[in-house]
Design an enzyme around this catalytic site. Structure first.
Site, mmCIF file in Angstrom:
data_model
loop_
_atom_site.group_PDB
_atom_site.id
_atom_site.type_symbol
_atom_site.label_atom_id
_atom_site.label_comp_id
_atom_site.label_asym_id
_atom_site.label_seq_id
_atom_site.Cartn_x
_atom_site.Cartn_y
_atom_site.Cartn_z
ATOM 1 C CG HIS A 137 56.998 34.435 -33.760
ATOM 2 N ND1 HIS A 137 55.767 33.959 -33.376
ATOM 3 C CD2 HIS A 137 57.345 33.737 -34.874
ATOM 4 C CE1 HIS A 137 55.386 33.004 -34.202
ATOM 5 N NE2 HIS A 137 56.316 32.855 -35.124
ATOM 6 C CG ASP A 167 53.378 36.569 -27.773
ATOM 7 O OD1 ASP A 167 53.426 37.383 -28.710
ATOM 8 O OD2 ASP A 167 53.837 35.414 -27.860
#
Length: 384
Positions: A137, A167
């Site tokens: 992540h 991200d």
């Protein structure tokens, strides 16, 4: 006409990174069609907080897109996707490497169906290397990239940034890679694979510290000029519990600030050294003597790179952001939706986010399926 009018994008991604990339493309006029599975669809739809039963983040990321539901684990669903790619310019996928291969939808298979296709593969670590198959992540990618190691005060553990840097930067580099590939295709008439790693996408954000390190300098977290090492560049608390950001790096700005608050008119604020801890303490005391509002008034009279630290709830009413029309509203099945304008977004018609599978039949018809074939796909569970 919007800049990317006529460009067709098939978006297989979900959650934040890929959908952010396709949002940029959609806002620029590309026709973006989300392919969601026939069960939960894009997982992001179901995450809190929600607006009328749908995730607020999903509604923020998916305007100007259509949605079709296909089960890519079924042969008919896979064949439907292969027929679709024949009529698209770009496929954006965010699976771990080899997942598409196992589905029989490898990058090579997609390019065989459409040699002019651009396949953008957005992953945590890229398509190659020893970590290619590893899960991760945002915080993991920032750790691996060294970016996390730059964050935080001296003598303390690294501090995660308060936003998803890997991200979003992965999404932005995907857009850059796609646009470059589209430009290249004009010359070559051939598609290509764009391999984007979120780990690598985040590394340019540390270019200042990385450049120094590569030149042989020692990195000292929280003690370098732009990470807390000098009084002229930092965040300070105000008398009323607010905060301000001082960025008086150049001599003229520091001298203006110093003269305005009664500090000596010299370069001590911008020169690293052992004097900085005491000077930073003195500057902190000065800021703590006035309210944030008083410092806002001060900055209007003293051009010294001083701005308030706005809380998120203050953004919609900020005079600069309002003048730039950074927030707007659109009608949708979920009511009036507040949206954030992206920097490159032209002023054109904006469509609401799609309901899951809202455009399945429309998209399949465009690929050549007739009513009977669509009905067969639905009855087999390959489409919804």
């Amino acid at each position: 006409m919007a800049p990317l009018a006529g460009v067709r994008v098939l978006d297989l991604s979900r959650l934040l990174p890929g959908p952010f990339a396709s949002l940029v493309l959609a806002d620029l006029g590309a026709e973006v069609d989300k392919i969601e599975d026939t069960d939960a669809g894009d997982y992001l739809r179901h995450m809190p907080p929600q607006v009328a039963g749908t995730s607020a983040l999903f509604l923020a990321l998916n305007r100007n897109k259509r949605s079709a539901c296909l089960d890519l684990k079924k042969p008919d669903g896979r064949e439907a996707l292969l027929r679709l790619v024949e009529k698209y310019d770009v496929v954006l996928e965010q699976f771990r490497p080899k997942v598409m291969d196992r589905l029989g939808l490898s990058h090579a298979a997609l390019l065989e169906r459409n040699p002019r296709l651009i396949v953008c593969a957005l992953t945590g670590y890229g398509q190659t290397g020893p970590l290619a198959m590893r899960a991760g992540h945002d915080i993991d990618y920032l750790g691996r990239a060294g970016i996390l190691g730059f964050q935080g005060p001296a003598g303390a553990p690294p501090v995660p940034p308060g936003f998803q840097l890997a991200d979003v930067s992965g999404g932005l580099w995907s857009v850059i890679g796609i646009l470059a590939a589209l430009a290249e295709r004009v010359r070559t008439d051939k598609g290509k694979i764009v391999d984007v790693s979120m780990t690598e996408a985040s590394m340019p954000f540390g270019i200042l510290s990385l450049a120094s390190m590569l030149a042989g300098e020692t990195h000292n977290r929280g003690a370098e000029p732009l990470t807390g090492g000098i009084a002229a560049y930092g965040v300070y608390a105000t008398k009323d519990g607010g905060h301000v950001a001082l960025g008086a790096l150049e001599p003229k700005f520091w001298l203006t600030f110093a003269a305005g608050v009664g500090l000596p008119a010299d370069m001590t604020g911008i020169v690293p050294g052992d004097h900085q801890p005491d000077l930073k303490k003195k500057v902190a005391e000065i800021f703590a003597s006035r309210s944030r509002g008083e410092w806002i008034a001060f900055s209007k009279d003293h051009d010294c790179c001083l701005e308030p630290v706005l809380e998120p709830t203050e953004l919609e009413t900020d005079e600069q952001l309002a003048a730039r029309e950074m927030f707007f509203e659109i009608d949708s099945p979920w009511g009036r939706l507040k949206q954030l304008k992206l920097p490159t977004m032209p002023k054109n018609a904006t469509r609401p986010p799609p309901k899951q599978g809202e455009h399945t039949e429309e998209i399949l018809r465009e690929a050549g399926y007739d009513d009977a074939a669509i009905a067969a796909l639905k009855s087999s569970g390959a489409a919804r």
